[in-house]
Design an enzyme around this catalytic site. Structure first.
Site, PDB file in Angstrom:
ATOM      1  N   SER A  49      -9.604  -6.521   0.627  1.00 25.71           N
ATOM      2  CA  SER A  49      -9.964  -6.340  -0.705  1.00 25.71           C
ATOM      3  C   SER A  49      -9.613  -5.361  -1.716  1.00 25.71           C
ATOM      4  CB  SER A  49     -11.081  -5.612  -0.399  1.00 25.71           C
ATOM      5  OG  SER A  49     -12.208  -4.637  -1.399  1.00 25.71           O
ATOM      6  N   GLU A  50      -9.290  -5.830  -2.938  1.00 23.15           N
ATOM      7  CA  GLU A  50      -8.200  -5.292  -3.930  1.00 23.15           C
ATOM      8  C   GLU A  50      -7.546  -4.158  -3.501  1.00 23.15           C
ATOM      9  OE1 GLU A  50     -10.267  -7.778  -7.007  1.00 23.15           O
ATOM     10  OE2 GLU A  50      -9.200  -9.551  -6.147  1.00 23.15           O
ATOM     11  N   ASN A  51      -8.463  -3.194  -3.543  1.00 21.82           N
ATOM     12  CA  ASN A  51      -8.224  -2.211  -3.693  1.00 21.82           C
ATOM     13  C   ASN A  51      -7.942  -0.658  -2.020  1.00 21.82           C
ATOM     14  OD1 ASN A  51     -10.781  -2.506  -2.707  1.00 21.82           O
ATOM     15  ND2 ASN A  51     -12.134  -0.358  -2.033  1.00 21.82           N
ATOM     16  N   GLY A  52      -7.311  -2.441  -1.080  1.00 17.18           N
ATOM     17  CA  GLY A  52      -6.835  -1.674  -0.225  1.00 17.18           C
ATOM     18  C   GLY A  52      -6.583  -1.714   0.874  1.00 17.18           C
TER      19      GLY A  52
END
Length: 100
Positions: A49-52
């Protein structure tokens, strides 16, 4: 010939069947986030996921949500054994740099 329109959940379920064992997959915001609910338990698939987040799992059961475990779409997720957290800048570098 007449075709029946698939629901968003049916589309997500169908896509989940096509992800090969051992794949690393970035799930974007929206419909792609639904895929985590339909991955077969006998496959090792590492979701990003792009938020880490790397190696997160399906949504938690009702009442077991952790407000600090969310995907980029702000939906609750679970973490798989060995999953990791990192800065969102590093996350984008992994994805856009072709490291997934």
């Amino acid at each position: 010939m007449s075709y029946q329109k698939l629901s968003r959940d049916q589309i997500a379920e169908r896509i989940a069947q096509d992800i090969p064992d051992g794949a690393y997959v970035n799930l974007g915001i929206g419909l792609p986030t639904k895929i985590s609910k339909y991955l077969p338990s006998d496959k090792d698939v590492f979701l990003h996921s792009e938020n880490g987040l790397l190696a997160f799992g399906p949504p938690p059961a009702k009442g077991e949500e952790d407000p600090e475990l969310i995907n980029a779409g702000k939906e609750f997720v679970t973490m798989l054994t060995g999953g990791s957290f990192f800065h969102h800048g590093d996350s984008f570098a992994m994805m856009r740099g072709g490291h997934l």
